[in-house]
Design an enzyme around this catalytic site. Structure first.
Site, PDB file in Angstrom:
ATOM      1  N   HIS A 104      27.807  21.476 -26.090  1.00 19.57           N
ATOM      2  CA  HIS A 104      28.662  21.650 -24.911  1.00 19.57           C
ATOM      3  C   HIS A 104      27.898  21.327 -23.633  1.00 19.57           C
ATOM      4  O   HIS A 104      26.671  21.328 -23.593  1.00 19.57           O
ATOM      5  CB  HIS A 104      29.203  23.081 -24.836  1.00 19.57           C
ATOM      6  CG  HIS A 104      28.161  24.125 -24.612  1.00 19.57           C
ATOM      7  ND1 HIS A 104      27.256  24.505 -25.579  1.00 19.57           N
ATOM      8  CD2 HIS A 104      27.865  24.874 -23.507  1.00 19.57           C
ATOM      9  CE1 HIS A 104      26.456  25.437 -25.098  1.00 19.57           C
ATOM     10  NE2 HIS A 104      26.793  25.671 -23.846  1.00 19.57           N
ATOM     11  N   ASP A 106      27.969  22.996 -19.783  1.00 22.01           N
ATOM     12  CA  ASP A 106      28.380  24.303 -19.277  1.00 22.01           C
ATOM     13  C   ASP A 106      29.640  24.233 -18.413  1.00 22.01           C
ATOM     14  O   ASP A 106      29.738  23.439 -17.472  1.00 22.01           O
ATOM     15  CB  ASP A 106      27.239  24.942 -18.457  1.00 22.01           C
ATOM     16  CG  ASP A 106      26.104  25.451 -19.334  1.00 22.01           C
ATOM     17  OD1 ASP A 106      26.354  25.780 -20.507  1.00 22.01           O
ATOM     18  OD2 ASP A 106      24.963  25.516 -18.827  1.00 22.01           O
ATOM     19  N   ARG A 275      20.577  32.891 -17.519  1.00 24.39           N
ATOM     20  CA  ARG A 275      20.930  31.603 -16.904  1.00 24.39           C
ATOM     21  C   ARG A 275      21.540  31.797 -15.525  1.00 24.39           C
ATOM     22  O   ARG A 275      22.347  32.695 -15.308  1.00 24.39           O
ATOM     23  CB  ARG A 275      21.939  30.883 -17.794  1.00 24.39           C
ATOM     24  CG  ARG A 275      22.237  29.457 -17.378  1.00 24.39           C
ATOM     25  CD  ARG A 275      23.360  28.884 -18.219  1.00 24.39           C
ATOM     26  NE  ARG A 275      24.679  29.326 -17.761  1.00 24.39           N
ATOM     27  CZ  ARG A 275      25.793  29.237 -18.488  1.00 24.39           C
ATOM     28  NH1 ARG A 275      25.740  28.765 -19.718  1.00 24.39           N
ATOM     29  NH2 ARG A 275      26.949  29.643 -17.981  1.00 24.39           N
TER      30      ARG A 275
END
Length: 300
Positions: A104, A106, A275
């Site tokens: 993926h 983000d 993150r």
């Protein structure tokens, strides 16, 4: 081959894979990094798409956010709350089912998805738990001419209400429950071009990953076949770089130019990473048409 970069101190930059990824040694990341050093990091990021830094144990949650602000405006995840005591930091904890083991980019279920992600290793398994990145420009660049031309006409729906179970080879009931209760507490659907132009480098990139739902104008079966065709070009091994984490590592990647995959091969061992993402631009197709969020609602 290592290259020396001169900022306030000499850094060594070593390519990790042939098409993307470089390790930067000698840098101490901080919100107070001098301008010349920060500009060197940013230029390296645009060139290599993913940068790896060892030995950044001095960074706290607050200091990671302060460093992130050098890249632009940090943005919290649209549905998952930031961890306590922070404004923007998303914690991915394997014990809570946070195992992003599918390819993926983000937050592509929003039109202006993050341009940069900054991930810090907090608790790392003794073995396993690597992350792999793929170069979406190299994927486009190596397509046959006819496929390039076809790809440039395609538009896709991306959504956070995707098929969670079938996108993962290994999943848990706990992970599925967390996904349904938190991740899709609000549902987004966005129209993106399959090929978009990077706003800083001008490179053309393929925009897919597990938030993909279907191609506009195609039925589900044809959309799935087309997805597999283009996604396979993105994730072929020649387009990837793999990182073996250590606690205190920081990885910065250009989210406009990559996909990534956290390998779920560490069993019951604990893996925690944190993150911070930077607000991005709305993608633009080759015809200068912009992505748009077409539906926002709540999961029924």
């Amino acid at each position: 081959m290592a290259v020396t970069v001169t900022g306030t101190k000499e850094w060594k930059v070593e390519r990790i894979a042939g098409r993307l990824g470089a390790q930067v040694s000698g840098a101490r990341l901080s919100g107070e990094l001098d301008d010349a050093s920060f500009e060197a990091i940013y230029e390296l990021l645009l060139a290599h798409k993913v940068l790896f830094f060892r030995g950044q144990q001095h960074l706290t949650n607050e200091e990671q956010e302060q460093f992130a602000k050098r890249f632009g405006n940090p943005v919290a995840h649209p549905t998952v709350p930031a961890i306590a005591g922070t404004d923007y930091t998303l914690e991915l904890d394997s014990d809570k089912g946070d195992r992003a083991n599918s390819w993926h980019t983000d937050v592509t279920f929003q039109a202006a998805y993050p341009k940069i992600s900054i991930l810090r290793g907090v608790s790392i398994p003794e073995s396993g738990g690597d992350t792999v990145w793929a170069d979406t420009h190299a994927a486009y660049h190596t397509l046959p001419v006819e496929l390039k031309q076809f790809a440039e006409r395609l538009w896709a729906i991306h959504s956070n209400d995707y098929d969670y179970v079938n996108q993962r080879y290994v999943w848990s009931e706990n992970g599925r429950k967390h996904f349904e209760e938190v991740f899709t507490s609000k549902v987004y659907e966005t129209e993106h071009p399959l090929v978009h132009v990077h706003p800083e480098t001008g490179e053309k990139h393929l925009l897919l990953g597990h938030f993909f739902k279907r191609f506009i104008g195609y039925n589900t079966a044809d959309s799935e076949d087309l997805y597999r065709l283009f996604q396979r070009h993105i994730t072929q091994l020649e387009n990837t770089v793999r990182w073996r984490w250590q606690a205190g590592d920081v990885v910065i990647w250009d989210n406009r130019a990559t996909q990534h995959y956290a390998v779920n091969d560490y069993g019951s061992a604990k893996r925690v990473v944190r993150r911070v993402t930077i607000d991005g631009e709305i993608p633009v197709s080759l015809s200068e048409r912009r992505s748009v969020t077409r539906e926002v609602g709540k999961k029924k």
